[in-house]
Design a protein around this motif. Sequence first.
Motif, short mmCIF file in Angstrom:
data_model
loop_
_atom_site.label_atom_id
_atom_site.label_comp_id
_atom_site.label_asym_id
_atom_site.label_seq_id
_atom_site.Cartn_x
_atom_site.Cartn_y
_atom_site.Cartn_z
N SER A 100 16.30 7.29 -10.66
CA SER A 100 15.53 6.13 -11.11
C SER A 100 14.78 5.49 -9.94
CB SER A 100 16.47 5.09 -11.73
OG SER A 100 17.42 4.63 -10.77
N GLU A 101 13.75 4.72 -10.28
CA GLU A 101 12.94 4.05 -9.27
C GLU A 101 13.04 2.54 -9.45
OE1 GLU A 101 9.07 5.63 -9.87
OE2 GLU A 101 9.57 7.62 -9.09
N GLY B 19 11.61 8.82 -2.70
CA GLY B 19 13.00 8.47 -2.89
C GLY B 19 13.43 7.20 -2.19
N LEU B 20 12.48 6.44 -1.67
CA LEU B 20 12.79 5.15 -1.05
C LEU B 20 12.26 4.04 -1.95
CD1 LEU B 20 11.86 6.08 2.63
CD2 LEU B 20 14.17 5.70 1.75
N THR B 21 12.08 2.87 -1.39
CA THR B 21 11.52 1.75 -2.12
C THR B 21 10.57 1.01 -1.20
OG1 THR B 21 12.03 -0.40 -3.11
CG2 THR B 21 13.55 0.40 -1.48
N GLY B 22 9.65 0.26 -1.77
CA GLY B 22 8.75 -0.52 -0.93
C GLY B 22 9.49 -1.46 -0.01
N ARG B 23 10.68 -1.90 -0.41
CA ARG B 23 11.48 -2.79 0.45
C ARG B 23 11.96 -2.07 1.71
NH1 ARG B 23 13.01 -7.74 -0.77
NH2 ARG B 23 12.74 -8.52 -2.88
N SER B 24 11.92 -0.73 1.69
CA SER B 24 12.32 0.01 2.89
C SER B 24 11.29 -0.12 4.00
CB SER B 24 12.50 1.50 2.54
OG SER B 24 13.47 1.68 1.56
N PHE B 25 10.08 -0.56 3.66
CA PHE B 25 9.01 -0.58 4.64
C PHE B 25 9.35 -1.48 5.83
CE2 PHE B 25 5.16 -2.56 6.36
CZ PHE B 25 4.49 -1.44 6.81
N ILE B 26 9.83 -2.69 5.57
CA ILE B 26 10.12 -3.62 6.67
C ILE B 26 11.24 -3.10 7.57
CG2 ILE B 26 10.78 -5.97 7.26
CD1 ILE B 26 7.98 -5.70 6.07
N PRO B 27 12.39 -2.63 7.03
CA PRO B 27 13.39 -2.03 7.92
C PRO B 27 12.87 -0.85 8.72
CG PRO B 27 14.37 -2.50 5.79
CD PRO B 27 12.90 -2.74 5.65
N LEU B 28 12.06 0.01 8.07
CA LEU B 28 11.54 1.17 8.80
C LEU B 28 10.52 0.74 9.84
CD1 LEU B 28 11.18 3.83 5.94
CD2 LEU B 28 13.06 3.50 7.57
N LEU C 148 0.82 -1.21 0.00
CA LEU C 148 0.00 0.00 0.00
C LEU C 148 0.86 1.26 0.00
CD1 LEU C 148 -2.86 -0.85 2.53
CD2 LEU C 148 -3.15 -0.22 0.13
N LEU C 149 1.95 1.22 0.75
CA LEU C 149 2.78 2.40 0.92
C LEU C 149 3.89 2.51 -0.12
CD1 LEU C 149 3.11 2.33 4.82
CD2 LEU C 149 1.65 3.81 3.45
N ASP C 150 4.00 1.52 -1.00
CA ASP C 150 5.11 1.50 -1.94
C ASP C 150 5.13 2.74 -2.83
OD1 ASP C 150 7.34 0.32 -3.41
OD2 ASP C 150 5.90 -0.01 -5.02
N ARG C 151 3.98 3.11 -3.39
CA ARG C 151 3.94 4.27 -4.29
C ARG C 151 4.37 5.54 -3.56
NH1 ARG C 151 -1.42 5.13 -7.70
NH2 ARG C 151 -0.69 3.10 -8.41
N LEU C 152 3.89 5.71 -2.33
CA LEU C 152 4.27 6.88 -1.54
C LEU C 152 5.77 6.89 -1.26
CD1 LEU C 152 3.49 9.35 0.22
CD2 LEU C 152 3.09 7.74 2.10
N MET C 153 6.32 5.73 -0.92
CA MET C 153 7.74 5.66 -0.56
C MET C 153 8.62 5.86 -1.79
SD MET C 153 7.60 2.60 2.29
CE MET C 153 9.19 2.95 2.99
N VAL C 154 8.22 5.31 -2.92
CA VAL C 154 9.00 5.51 -4.14
C VAL C 154 9.01 6.99 -4.52
CG1 VAL C 154 9.03 5.09 -6.63
CG2 VAL C 154 8.73 3.18 -5.04
N GLY C 155 7.86 7.65 -4.38
CA GLY C 155 7.81 9.08 -4.67
C GLY C 155 8.70 9.90 -3.76
#
Length: 613
Positions: free
Chosen positions: A419-420, A319-328, A310-317
């Motif tokens: 790039s994303e 400058g992060l990536t959806g994979r950052s969600f679990i570490p965060l 759900l948060l992937d699009r917001l995080m990519v915008g």
Amino acid sequence: MSESAALRVALVGNPNCGKTALFNRLTGSRQKVANYAGVTVERKEGRFAAPSGRHIQVLDLPGAYSLAATSPDEAVTRDVCLGQFEGEARPDLLVCVVDATNLRLHLRFVLELQRLGLPMVLTLNMCDAAERRGIRIDVAKLQAGLGIPVVQTVAVRRNGAESLVQQLDSQMPLLPAPLPEGADLHAEVSRLLLSAVSVPERTARVDDAIDRVVLHPVFGLALLAVLMFMIFQAVFSWAAPLMDGIDVGAAWLGTAVGDAMPEGLLKSLIVDGIIAGLGGVIIFLPQIIILFLFILLLEESGYLPRAAFLLDRLMVGAGLTGRSFIPLLSSFACAIPGIMAARTIQDPRDRLATILVAPLMTCSARLPVYALLIAAFIPQQSVGVFNLQGLVLFALYAAGILSALLVAYVMKWTRRDHSEHSLLLELPSYRLPNPADIAIGLWERASIFLKRVGTIILALTIMLWFLSTFPAPPAGATGAAIDYSLAGQIGKWMQPLFDPIGFNWQICIALIPGLAAREVAVGALATVYALSSTEDDPSGSLIPIIADQWTLATALSLLAWYVYAPQCLATLATIRREGGGWRTVAIAAGYLFGLAYLASLITYQVTLALTAG
């Protein structure tokens, strides 16, 4: 059998397959943890003796999705399995651990490993969870289809690894027939699933029906916001009676011990130092347990990976990536495991950005500070159907999250590569959380917190008491003894720097031990104010003391400070190790301190202006 002649076994599998739980079950306390030479990836090795007396060395390799490595963790796993990692002998046997509830994803990696030509055993872990969901696995057919031994385990149960131990204690498995290089792995997985695995259609239909709501771009985000909002409401509402009980108990203990002991340094150490300091921290244990109760429930139910999507699009915008969600998300417990979890992010740019913003997530060590200030300065009143204190706590967590996204966005536009990267993430089936697993998880969190109270926080509390007591005031001096102590002098030396943001010298003192552990700041304040008191009553609670002596502007300024302030020293050390050196530490500490001071300055000055009007 000598240690050098022991059977060398490597546990390998996808992330979240229960591999490390199985490692712990096999080896118990006979473990060595270090880093692989030249990299920051953790190396875990243990040993145990099988019933026949056979010595077995077990290496827990980092989780990997493929031998085509895209992250440091996967590179280590690939090189060790190939015998190409310098200083690490090639394993004698691979134990491939898979999640029995998600064989479609995990079997592909098993087939990749077969190409290596090493003896292999397949372990169907979490087979109890698969059975509860109605998933039926024909072990004999799966074993015949793969050409390797297949055993079932439940790593979280006391005897859940017996079948694997028996297999390892028997004759070495024959080498598997490797798949041809041109074989279609997806087709092979489908063939195996069709012949050996039965998944009830009801399970898939229920998952799809739930996902139509949970993963909806509008309703899904609204549901996530409501869930997080309700969690923070519960943290204050449910914990209040338990916190009151602990507060009363600590006050009673301080009074009882104070009345029973003669005046002197020992009484001051025990009552003003240890009881006041530790009591001021332990009172927040109920809130920490309630917070992690909800996190564990969401994790066990299979919801958290969906939140990542759900948060992937917001995080990519940002400058992060959806994979950052679990570490965060891990950083809400503690930034250290969150920063370490960033190893799974393939792109070095995204990994560094995640490491730098992870400290902005509100770790559990901040919760005692937030709870203290909210309880002292935010009224216990309702705003509609909501609790005002819970609203403020939610706002503080939201401030950390939004700030992390803003910092990541700034970093994105200060580098050349804009790039994303797409997100590929496993979505497990929904499941009812196991009460035993939830209880174990809560016990671990409570134990970690109480061990910190009994070790780091106790040691720092005693050290702070010593600094706040010596040197003794000169003969005929008036006022509290702490005014003449080394700690008092340090706090007053620091005060000019922090005057513009409303911090008094007592707060300045508390900031120093807070660098070792966030929770210590609360205990430090309790100790400092206990020693600052000229009254004989040792039972005074910290909340009414600061509510009486601080202004609202000072309290809000300190809250803003802890949203951004540089993390504890252990976190900065982890950033140095994972981020590639002291330059990354300097960047992290510098921007966090700058944000903290600026946020506190604005908060303090604006609040002063509003309250003056």
